[in-house]
Design a protein around this motif. Structure first.
Motif, mmCIF file in Angstrom:
data_model
loop_
_atom_site.group_PDB
_atom_site.id
_atom_site.type_symbol
_atom_site.label_atom_id
_atom_site.label_comp_id
_atom_site.label_asym_id
_atom_site.label_seq_id
_atom_site.Cartn_x
_atom_site.Cartn_y
_atom_site.Cartn_z
ATOM 1 N N ILE A 1 6.170 36.640 7.256
ATOM 2 C CA ILE A 1 6.904 35.821 6.481
ATOM 3 C C ILE A 1 6.021 35.703 4.843
ATOM 4 O O ILE A 1 4.960 35.222 5.000
ATOM 5 C CB ILE A 1 7.008 34.571 6.853
ATOM 6 N N ASN B 1 9.705 26.343 15.487
ATOM 7 C CA ASN B 1 10.897 25.720 15.418
ATOM 8 C C ASN B 1 10.659 24.204 15.746
ATOM 9 O O ASN B 1 11.391 23.577 16.369
ATOM 10 C CB ASN B 1 11.947 26.133 16.248
ATOM 11 N N GLU C 1 9.923 25.272 1.276
ATOM 12 C CA GLU C 1 9.932 26.444 0.866
ATOM 13 C C GLU C 1 9.621 27.492 2.094
ATOM 14 O O GLU C 1 10.318 28.312 2.517
ATOM 15 C CB GLU C 1 8.960 26.848 -0.196
ATOM 16 N N GLU D 1 12.521 27.329 4.577
ATOM 17 C CA GLU D 1 13.743 28.305 4.191
ATOM 18 C C GLU D 1 13.198 29.755 4.633
ATOM 19 O O GLU D 1 14.110 30.361 5.183
ATOM 20 C CB GLU D 1 13.842 28.191 2.911
ATOM 21 N N ALA D 2 12.092 29.991 4.073
ATOM 22 C CA ALA D 2 11.617 31.453 4.582
ATOM 23 C C ALA D 2 11.471 31.926 6.087
ATOM 24 O O ALA D 2 11.967 32.864 6.544
ATOM 25 C CB ALA D 2 10.536 31.753 3.745
ATOM 26 N N LYS E 1 13.703 30.286 8.222
ATOM 27 C CA LYS E 1 14.941 30.334 8.766
ATOM 28 C C LYS E 1 15.534 31.773 8.474
ATOM 29 O O LYS E 1 16.310 32.077 9.268
ATOM 30 C CB LYS E 1 15.855 29.276 7.892
ATOM 31 N N THR E 2 15.230 32.321 7.283
ATOM 32 C CA THR E 2 16.125 33.522 7.050
ATOM 33 C C THR E 2 15.466 34.763 7.910
ATOM 34 O O THR E 2 16.061 35.525 8.237
ATOM 35 C CB THR E 2 15.826 33.741 5.507
ATOM 36 N N GLN E 3 14.190 34.430 8.461
ATOM 37 C CA GLN E 3 13.572 35.468 9.047
ATOM 38 C C GLN E 3 13.930 35.623 10.566
ATOM 39 O O GLN E 3 14.009 36.682 11.045
ATOM 40 C CB GLN E 3 11.999 35.134 9.068
#
Ligand code: 6R9
Length: 667
Positions: free
Chosen positions: A615, A639, A658, A661-662, A664-666
């Protein structure tokens, strides 16, 4: 962590006590070695209160001595100068081979289950003596002598056991490097151990694939002139591999011409038997040093009492000999007792998920010893295969390397054991040499998820990590430590005794520190909660987060990296890497860059260390003093962002959202 807690009480209350099933006793080949739990308690007390007397009896019963020892033990944990069986002399190879060959030379010693089943072989104790002697003679002719380190880089084939026993036969020290390690990891370990001789093979076979073992060795030796001999076993007979004409020799040519008998060299009880590199909380791996008598005794007595091994039992330890489990329970434990050991070259999934059960059926294995990670894989994908085989020869189901959840424990008991076996969860370490906490099969009642109680001689305790005080009584949680030395404890770190003291003996002066946290419930049963240092346990493999981080920051675009372990359904824990970049405009594209970093770890350390995710973030969370707060990363990646805890020491709190967010997208 140190408070009296209800958490472990809950675990214990939910845990039902399991007694060995009737089938276990009905199929026991003879009387159990220990009558009942009262006898265990009485023997345990004696082993702690009077270790000299207790281990004197054990050492005389289990080992053959060339020269009797003058004293049972000396030294202290406080001084880091522990020694056992002083001035005694013995040879580990004699103890594992000769005495059993003399008693019954036709008895199977090594049962080799090859990657391709048509290549299976059985080696008797008589044959083993000749094979070990030949390799020992060759090594002697190459000038290998007492105290020299020989590096072994071989897959799970009989020759790895033969070679290890040949090395110790002449008083040399083996350093086995797990064959999944990369060229650069191998190189680092060859250099650290100052080995002049390497034993390897042309190629390895695993899961139907060919691994170019000798090429890896060639790469690892580039520019190293100190290695004078490389012995290459012809596993696949690929004569096209690159051999140095002055350094590399084929096994068949060199070994076959040696004499059938090479006398074992008497070694001092405290002479190093082997080095085994393991990961710690700092970057470079440590060469853990085990000594001849104490280690061998620990291996023998735990194999007999914990597993209830009888002379004609067949032990199937599914772990690789490149790790301590293979050293102790695929080689030294069973062979020192004259018991057959199954050496398995392949994977549980090849050619299908029936592989383990076919092996157990074919050889009527009585004991199966495996890491929970393999069980999770089978439970998820291969469960349907189990009932196709007759595995009723099994009496003991061992577990090792990581915590086994109560659910998986019950599954193991029911699906593999058909409720007829003892499930034996064993907690120990490379450094402990043999089991620290484990039930004695058929004696100690078990609880799913608990490695139960300490083995003989292990004066286990829990320490409050804040005050450093011992936590007395039950229903407590703290760090797991041991109050006194035991015969098979590691004596040092190769060429770095200070590091040994710093890592194991200094954190809590006067005690051996395991690096694990644990709870002790109201019955005195221990519940391991995992490492408290920067060690991650992936599929039972011990990895240093620092080592992976060092590898990532070697990339020219990476400015900083932090690696954490997060829970994983299949592998126990998995590695997640957070990296910040020097200049992210220059990378080709995030996807290929992630892949590149993962490949780099595979190449530098080995495939098993590869991060599950990489990440990219702008900055790592740091304390005001500049320390990376891995806890924050671990919680977000697991999580559990709602449990981030105290962030007051964080110098850059804005980074938290930040990172979320990173992540979550991963995932
Ligand atoms: C034998 C081996 C040692 C670390 C150890 C602990 C973990 C091992 C365990 C267990 C819970 C068990 N560990 N056995 N955790 N229950 N039964 O695995 O040695 O590779 O040196 O790892 O593994 O964290 O400290 P090693």
């Amino acid at each position: 962590m140190a408070r009296r807690t209800h958490e472990c009480v809950h675990e214990a209350e939910n845990a039902q006590l399991h007694y060995a099933p009737a089938h276990f006793y009905e199929t026991q080949p003879g009387k159990g070695y220990i009558d009942d739990v009262d006898q265990y308690s009485q023997m345990y007390r004696e082993s702690i209160d009077n270790p000299e007397l207790f281990f004197d009896k054990m050492a005389k019963e289990f080992l053959h001595w060339d020269t009797p020892y003058k004293a049972v033990k000396s030294g202290s944990l406080a001084d880091g100068d522990v020694a056992w069986f002083l001035n005694g002399e013995l040879n580990a190879s004699y103890n594992c081979v000769d005495r059993h060959a003399f008693a019954n030379s036709n008895k199977p010693a090594i049962i080799y289950e090859a990657d391709d089943e048509v290549e299976n072989r059985i080696i008797t104790f008589g044959q083993l003596l000749r094979k070990v002697s030949k390799v020992a003679s060759l090594l002697k002719s190459w000038g290998v002598k007492k105290g020299d380190v020989v590096t072994i880089y071989l897959p799970m084939i009989p020759e790895v056991i033969i070679t290890m026993l040949a090395v110790v036969r002449i008083g040399a020290i083996h350093s086995v490097i797990f064959s999944g390690f990369s060229a650069s990891s191998l190189r680092e370990r060859i250099i650290d151990s100052k080995s002049k001789v390497i034993i390897t093979c042309d190629e390895a076979k695993r899961g139907g694939k060919t691994i170019h073992t000798k090429d890896i060795v060639n790469e690892s030796l580039q520019g190293i002139n100190s290695v004078t001999y490389v012995l290459v076993y012809e596993r696949t007979h690929n004569k096209t591999i690159a051999m140095s004409p002055t350094r590399d020799y084929w096994w068949t040519e060199e070994v076959n011409k040696q004499p059938n008998y090479c006398p074992p060299v008497p070694c001092n009880a405290e002479d190093p038997l082997f080095l085994l590199y393991t990961s710690g909380s700092t970057g470079s791996p440590k060469g853990i040093v085990h000594t001849t008598a104490g280690y061998l005794l620990g291996a023998a007595i735990t194999t007999r009492y914990v597993f209830d091994i009888h002379p004609d039992d067949i032990l199937f330890t599914a772990g690789d000999v490149g790790w301590i489990t293979g050293h102790t329970y695929a080689l030294y434990g069973p062979l020192s007792l004259g018991t057959a050991t199954i050496i398995f070259e392949s994977t549980p999934a090849y050619p299908d998920y029936g592989r383990y059960w076919r092996i157990i059926e074919r050889y009527k294995a009585t004991h199966f010893y495996v890491a929970p990670t393999a069980l999770r894989l089978i439970k998820k994908i291969g469960e349907a295969e189990i009932s196709k085989y007759d595995i009723s020869s099994l009496r003991v189901l061992g577990s090792v390397g990581e915590p086994i959840s109560p659910e998986l424990w019950k599954w193991y008991h029911e699906k593999i054991g058909n409720k007829n076996c003892v499930v034996c969860d064993t907690m120990w370490q490379t450094e402990s040499g043999s089991h620290l906490l484990a039930p004695l099969s058929g004696v100690t009642p078990t609880k799913p998820g608990s490695a139960t109680v300490p083995f003989f001689g292990i004066d286990a305790c829990l320490i409050d990590p804040v005050s450093g005080h011992i936590l007395e009584g039950n229903d407590v949680v703290g760090v797991l430590a041991v109050k006194c030395s035991w015969p098979s404890m590691a004596r040092s770190v190769w060429n770095n005794h200070d590091r040994y003291i710093e890592t194991y003996l200094k954190p809590y002066p006067g005690y051996y520190f395991t690096g694990d946290a644990a709870g002790r419930d109201h019955d005195g049963y221990y519940w391991i909660r995992g490492r408290v240092d920067d060690v991650v346990n992936v599929s039972g493999h011990r990895l240093s987060t620092t080592e992976i981080e060092t590898c990532l920051v070697n990339d020219k675009y990476v400015s900083a990296a932090a690696v954490v372990g997060i829970p994983d359904d299949l592998t126990g824990q998995s590695v997640v890497a957070f990296v910040s970049l020097q200049n992210d405009n220059e990378i080709d594209g995030p996807v290929s860059f992630h892949r590149e970093l993962i490949l780099q770890v595979r190449k530098e350390i080995g495939p098993f260390a590869a991060p599950k995710a990489v990440i990219i973030i702008n900055d790592l969370p740091k304390t005001r003093s500049g320390k990376i707060m891995r806890r924050v990363l671990r919680k977000i990646a697991s999580n559990e962002a709602e449990q981030l805890g105290d962030l007051s020491t964080l110098a850059n709190p804005e980074i938290v959202s930040e990172i979320m967010e990173a992540v979550k997208t991963q995932f």
